[in-house]
Design a protein around this motif. Structure first.
Motif, PDB file in Angstrom:
ATOM      1  N   ASN A   1       0.827  -1.207   0.000  1.00 14.08           N
ATOM      2  CA  ASN A   1       0.000   0.000   0.000  1.00 14.08           C
ATOM      3  C   ASN A   1       0.865   1.263   0.000  1.00 14.08           C
ATOM      4  O   ASN A   1       1.783   1.410   0.790  1.00 14.08           O
ATOM      5  N   SER A   2       0.565   2.172  -0.926  1.00 10.11           N
ATOM      6  CA  SER A   2       1.110   3.527  -0.919  1.00 10.11           C
ATOM      7  C   SER A   2       0.041   4.400  -1.562  1.00 10.11           C
ATOM      8  O   SER A   2      -1.147   4.038  -1.503  1.00 10.11           O
ATOM      9  N   GLY A   3       0.398   5.500  -2.153  1.00  7.35           N
ATOM     10  CA  GLY A   3      -0.617   6.328  -2.788  1.00  7.35           C
ATOM     11  C   GLY A   3      -0.026   7.619  -3.307  1.00  7.35           C
ATOM     12  O   GLY A   3       0.988   8.103  -2.790  1.00  7.35           O
TER      13      GLY A   3
ATOM     14  N   GLU B   1      -6.398  10.992  -3.008  1.00 15.31           N
ATOM     15  CA  GLU B   1      -5.466   9.892  -3.236  1.00 15.31           C
ATOM     16  C   GLU B   1      -5.858   9.020  -4.426  1.00 15.31           C
ATOM     17  O   GLU B   1      -6.970   8.493  -4.488  1.00 15.31           O
TER      18      GLU B   1
ATOM     19  N   GLN C   1      -4.943   5.502  -5.460  1.00 19.48           N
ATOM     20  CA  GLN C   1      -4.384   4.407  -4.675  1.00 19.48           C
ATOM     21  C   GLN C   1      -3.253   3.679  -5.411  1.00 19.48           C
ATOM     22  O   GLN C   1      -3.321   3.433  -6.627  1.00 19.48           O
ATOM     23  N   VAL C   2      -2.232   3.338  -4.641  1.00 15.77           N
ATOM     24  CA  VAL C   2      -1.153   2.444  -5.087  1.00 15.77           C
ATOM     25  C   VAL C   2      -1.217   1.221  -4.177  1.00 15.77           C
ATOM     26  O   VAL C   2      -1.223   1.350  -2.948  1.00 15.77           O
TER      27      VAL C   2
ATOM     28  N   GLN D   1       2.498   8.425  -0.269  1.00 14.78           N
ATOM     29  CA  GLN D   1       2.110   7.878   1.033  1.00 14.78           C
ATOM     30  C   GLN D   1       3.081   6.806   1.530  1.00 14.78           C
ATOM     31  O   GLN D   1       3.484   5.915   0.784  1.00 14.78           O
TER      32      GLN D   1
ATOM     33  N   HIS E   1       2.559   4.075   3.915  1.00 12.21           N
ATOM     34  CA  HIS E   1       1.416   3.444   4.581  1.00 12.21           C
ATOM     35  C   HIS E   1       1.896   2.611   5.764  1.00 12.21           C
ATOM     36  O   HIS E   1       2.974   2.015   5.721  1.00 12.21           O
TER      37      HIS E   1
HETATM   38 MG    MG Z   1      -2.841   4.076  -0.040  1.00 12.08          MG
END
Ligand code: MG
Length: 262
Positions: free
Chosen positions: A134-136, A144, A146-147, A243, A245
């Motif tokens: 998870n990142s973003g 955001e 989303q990643v 992000q 996360h």
């Molecule tokens: Mg995210």
């Protein structure tokens, strides 16, 4: 009898000719000018010439601002306290350092085209759903994209890769497998606010994931909230925020980040 009919016919003919000539004298309009090709062509201002990048390597075009070229994070800072961005630059890429928290660009942006490449490392199957890569990418630090590792990893659809997080799922799942590089090309139009703090025009975004449109001029309905529904919050230009996360899976990597103001 025949003579009377001829006389009446002649009078009728003369009368109709008189009416006709009267109509022509009083109803003369100018003819519409005939269209020529040049009438619908204009020459100025000429669009600015931009040298396209090599698409095989997704090199930045000539008018792009380079945000990360594989060497340093000089365009970035800690989102927490504006100190130096503490992610790990190595081998031409940058890997999220979860202890260092989110990073953001030093510059702020309004409308833009953003190119960013990202890679989820192969990892244990115990990491699932939102706790897997998870990142973003936060647009103007508010919204955001989303990643996440969405390759054979199901989660709520408005939280998978390519979603406007907690709002709009991607049109398709264009995810590449862990260890391969994904590409986002993001075209963003900033919102316009009314004086009383509502959207006059909501923000809009198009997201192309690995060459596939996953958000098509999508209307963003408000801020990204983990709990609760999106809010309308008045803001001006803002940075791109990446992000960090809090999930326990290994940090993901980014490379080749550039942006064009629109
Ligand atoms: Mg995210």
């Amino acid at each position: 009898m025949t003579r009377i009919i001829i006389k009446i016919s002649a009078m009728a003919l003369m009368l109709s000719m008189a009416v006709s000539s009267f109509a022509q004298e009083t109803k003369e309009y100018p003819q519409q000018e005939r269209m020529r090709p040049g009438m619908s062509e204009y020459w100025t201002p000429q669009p600015k010439i931009v040298t396209p990048g090599d698409q095989a390597t997704a090199a930045a075009p000539s008018d792009a601002i380079i945000l990360f070229n594989g060497k340093d994070l000089s365009a970035w800072e800690s989102a927490r306290d504006h100190s130096a961005a503490g992610w790990d630059v190595h081998d031409g890429i940058v890997t999220v350092n979860k202890r260092a928290g989110d990073i953001q660009t030093k510059e702020s942006f309004h409308n833009f085209q953003l190119h960013i490449e990202w890679c989820i490392p192969p990892m244990d199957e115990k990491f699932t759903s939102q706790a897997r890569g998870n990142s973003g990418v936060y647009l103007q630090n508010m919204y955001e994209v989303q990643v996440l590792d969405s390759y054979k990893n199901e989660t709520y659809v408005n939280g998978q890769a390519g979603s406007i997080y907690k709002q709009t799922p991607p049109l398709v799942n264009a995810m590449r497998a862990p260890g391969e590089w994904n590409v986002y090309d993001i075209i963003y139009t900033a919102p316009v606010f009314t004086e009383d703090g509502n959207y006059l025009y909501k923000p809009r975004v198009t997201v192309i994931h690995n060459g596939v449109v996953v958000q098509n001029n999508t209307e963003i309905i408000g801020t990204t909230e983990y709990i609760g529904f999106p809010k309308v919050k008045v803001h001006g230009d803002g940075p791109i925020l990446l992000q960090s996360h809090g999930d326990p899976s290994p940090g993901i990597s980014y490379r080749n980040i550039w942006i064009r103001r629109l």
